[in-house]
Design a protein around this motif. Structure first.
Motif, PDB file in Angstrom:
ATOM      1  N   PRO A  44      55.396  21.192  25.553  1.00 46.28           N
ATOM      2  CA  PRO A  44      56.140  20.151  24.844  1.00 46.28           C
ATOM      3  C   PRO A  44      57.311  19.667  25.685  1.00 46.28           C
ATOM      4  N   ARG A  45      57.264  18.421  26.085  1.00 51.24           N
ATOM      5  CA  ARG A  45      58.325  17.861  26.936  1.00 51.24           C
ATOM      6  C   ARG A  45      59.035  16.760  26.162  1.00 51.24           C
ATOM      7  N   LEU A  46      59.776  17.187  25.137  1.00 49.26           N
ATOM      8  CA  LEU A  46      60.407  16.230  24.235  1.00 49.26           C
ATOM      9  C   LEU A  46      61.803  15.818  24.675  1.00 49.26           C
ATOM     10  N   THR A  47      62.443  16.599  25.528  1.00 51.06           N
ATOM     11  CA  THR A  47      63.794  16.286  25.979  1.00 51.06           C
ATOM     12  C   THR A  47      63.785  15.953  27.469  1.00 51.06           C
ATOM     13  N   ALA A  48      64.881  15.398  27.927  1.00 46.86           N
ATOM     14  CA  ALA A  48      64.993  15.063  29.355  1.00 46.86           C
ATOM     15  C   ALA A  48      64.940  16.336  30.209  1.00 46.86           C
ATOM     16  N   ASP A  49      65.581  17.418  29.747  1.00 49.81           N
ATOM     17  CA  ASP A  49      65.527  18.684  30.492  1.00 49.81           C
ATOM     18  C   ASP A  49      64.103  19.202  30.593  1.00 49.81           C
ATOM     19  N   ALA A  50      63.366  19.119  29.505  1.00 51.28           N
ATOM     20  CA  ALA A  50      61.989  19.609  29.498  1.00 51.28           C
ATOM     21  C   ALA A  50      61.117  18.813  30.466  1.00 51.28           C
ATOM     22  N   LYS A  51      61.341  17.514  30.522  1.00 51.30           N
ATOM     23  CA  LYS A  51      60.566  16.683  31.455  1.00 51.30           C
ATOM     24  C   LYS A  51      60.958  16.982  32.905  1.00 51.30           C
ATOM     25  N   ALA A  52      62.254  17.127  33.155  1.00 51.08           N
ATOM     26  CA  ALA A  52      62.724  17.378  34.514  1.00 51.08           C
ATOM     27  C   ALA A  52      62.280  18.743  35.022  1.00 51.08           C
ATOM     28  N   GLU A  53      62.261  19.742  34.152  1.00 52.76           N
ATOM     29  CA  GLU A  53      61.886  21.097  34.557  1.00 52.76           C
ATOM     30  C   GLU A  53      60.382  21.333  34.480  1.00 52.76           C
ATOM     31  N   GLY A  54      59.636  20.362  33.941  1.00 56.20           N
ATOM     32  CA  GLY A  54      58.184  20.490  33.869  1.00 56.20           C
ATOM     33  C   GLY A  54      57.728  21.632  32.979  1.00 56.20           C
ATOM     34  N   TRP A  55      58.257  21.690  31.745  1.00 62.24           N
ATOM     35  CA  TRP A  55      57.896  22.787  30.845  1.00 62.24           C
ATOM     36  C   TRP A  55      56.387  22.854  30.666  1.00 62.24           C
ATOM     37  N   GLU A  56      55.888  24.071  30.565  1.00 57.18           N
ATOM     38  CA  GLU A  56      54.456  24.318  30.441  1.00 57.18           C
ATOM     39  C   GLU A  56      54.197  25.319  29.324  1.00 57.18           C
ATOM     40  N   ARG A  57      52.962  25.354  28.878  1.00 57.75           N
ATOM     41  CA  ARG A  57      52.513  26.377  27.932  1.00 57.75           C
ATOM     42  C   ARG A  57      51.631  27.336  28.718  1.00 57.75           C
ATOM     43  N   TRP A  58      51.985  28.609  28.705  1.00 59.24           N
ATOM     44  CA  TRP A  58      51.210  29.633  29.396  1.00 59.24           C
ATOM     45  C   TRP A  58      50.474  30.463  28.361  1.00 59.24           C
ATOM     46  N   GLN A  59      49.210  30.762  28.628  1.00 58.58           N
ATOM     47  CA  GLN A  59      48.408  31.607  27.752  1.00 58.58           C
ATOM     48  C   GLN A  59      47.799  32.735  28.578  1.00 58.58           C
ATOM     49  N   PHE A  60      47.932  33.958  28.089  1.00 62.56           N
ATOM     50  CA  PHE A  60      47.317  35.124  28.719  1.00 62.56           C
ATOM     51  C   PHE A  60      46.215  35.620  27.798  1.00 62.56           C
ATOM     52  N   LEU A  61      44.994  35.638  28.319  1.00 64.21           N
ATOM     53  CA  LEU A  61      43.837  36.082  27.557  1.00 64.21           C
ATOM     54  C   LEU A  61      43.361  37.422  28.094  1.00 64.21           C
ATOM     55  N   LEU A  62      43.127  38.371  27.200  1.00 64.16           N
ATOM     56  CA  LEU A  62      42.474  39.629  27.553  1.00 64.16           C
ATOM     57  C   LEU A  62      41.063  39.521  27.012  1.00 64.16           C
ATOM     58  N   GLY A  63      40.111  39.415  27.896  1.00 63.78           N
ATOM     59  CA  GLY A  63      38.745  39.121  27.469  1.00 63.78           C
ATOM     60  C   GLY A  63      38.701  37.685  26.977  1.00 63.78           C
ATOM     61  N   GLU A  64      38.350  37.503  25.718  1.00 57.49           N
ATOM     62  CA  GLU A  64      38.295  36.166  25.115  1.00 57.49           C
ATOM     63  C   GLU A  64      39.453  35.894  24.162  1.00 57.49           C
ATOM     64  N   ALA A  65      40.255  36.910  23.866  1.00 58.31           N
ATOM     65  CA  ALA A  65      41.321  36.769  22.872  1.00 58.31           C
ATOM     66  C   ALA A  65      42.653  36.416  23.533  1.00 58.31           C
ATOM     67  N   THR A  66      43.359  35.453  22.949  1.00 64.34           N
ATOM     68  CA  THR A  66      44.684  35.096  23.429  1.00 64.34           C
ATOM     69  C   THR A  66      45.674  36.130  22.911  1.00 64.34           C
ATOM     70  N   VAL A  67      46.336  36.820  23.828  1.00 64.62           N
ATOM     71  CA  VAL A  67      47.262  37.882  23.452  1.00 64.62           C
ATOM     72  C   VAL A  67      48.709  37.398  23.547  1.00 64.62           C
ATOM     73  N   LEU A  68      49.018  36.620  24.571  1.00 68.69           N
ATOM     74  CA  LEU A  68      50.385  36.172  24.810  1.00 68.69           C
ATOM     75  C   LEU A  68      50.384  34.674  25.054  1.00 68.69           C
ATOM     76  N   GLU A  69      51.257  33.967  24.336  1.00 72.64           N
ATOM     77  CA  GLU A  69      51.453  32.526  24.549  1.00 72.64           C
ATOM     78  C   GLU A  69      52.948  32.276  24.724  1.00 72.64           C
ATOM     79  N   ILE A  70      53.297  31.532  25.748  1.00 75.35           N
ATOM     80  CA  ILE A  70      54.687  31.131  25.968  1.00 75.35           C
ATOM     81  C   ILE A  70      54.704  29.616  25.924  1.00 75.35           C
ATOM     82  N   ASP A  71      55.442  29.072  24.953  1.00 76.17           N
ATOM     83  CA  ASP A  71      55.391  27.639  24.678  1.00 76.17           C
ATOM     84  C   ASP A  71      56.248  26.801  25.610  1.00 76.17           C
TER      85      ASP A  71
END
Length: 186
Positions: A44-71
């Motif tokens: 979600p890049r809703l603010t100027a800081d988020a756009k400038a820093e290139g915010w991303e969503r990271w997902q870590f999957l163990l097998g097929e299940a999503t265990v960790l998500e960083i928004d």
């Protein structure tokens, strides 16, 4: 016995250091629970800081299940370390959390990364004089879940969520927040 959590596959360096534009696999780490796969996508890049820093969503999957998500993650290395100092949000096994890094002190006990989950638990990566450790705090009890020994993490006691956090720490470069600032100079 120490387990070296190192990616068996990582995206090419040029792709690794650029902001994600689509959902793509960026790393795979072999673990005792199966392969842990990192997917990065635009966040979600809703603010100027988020756009400038290139915010991303990271997902870590163990097998097929999503265990960790960083928004609201950022680029690996310096970008994610900066975001952790300001605080990131996500979900660990479906439980929302806020993570914040503390300290750049020469004293190891003042350095740490703390994941505060909404269910009352806190998972903290902390520095000690000769090793790093992962501590789980719940209802006033502290339990050391993992620690480094001879350069690797002891991972045999970790559950899926703790293992995913450890994979995040090692693959993102956030573990540098736990190291002494003198190591950056020398």
């Amino acid at each position: 016995m120490p387990s070296f959590l190192k990616p068996s596959w990582r995206a090419p360096w040029r792709m690794w250091l650029q902001p994600a534009h689509t959902r793509e696999r960026h790393a795979e780490i072999p673990t005792a629970h199966g392969p842990c796969t990192l997917f990065r996508e635009p966040g979600p890049r809703l603010t100027a800081d988020a756009k400038a820093e290139g915010w991303e969503r990271w997902q870590f999957l163990l097998g097929e299940a999503t265990v960790l998500e960083i928004d609201d993650a950022a680029l690996p290395g310096l970008g994610i370390r900066k975001r952790l100092r300001h605080g990131v949000h996500g979900r660990l096994d479906g439980v929302p959390f806020t993570a914040r890094a503390a300290g750049r002190s020469l004293r190891p006990t003042r350095r740490g990364i703390h994941f505060r989950l909404d269910d009352g638990r806190t998972l903290s990566f902390t520095a000690r004089p000769f090793h790093l450790r992962l501590v789980r705090e719940a209802v006033g009890e502290h339990e050391v879940r993992a620690r480094t020994r001879t350069g690797g993490w002891e991972t045999h006691r970790l559950d899926r969520g703790e293992l995913a956090l450890l994979c995040f720490l090692t693959v993102s470069g956030a573990d540098q927040l736990l190291r002494s600032p003198l190591q950056e100079v020398f």
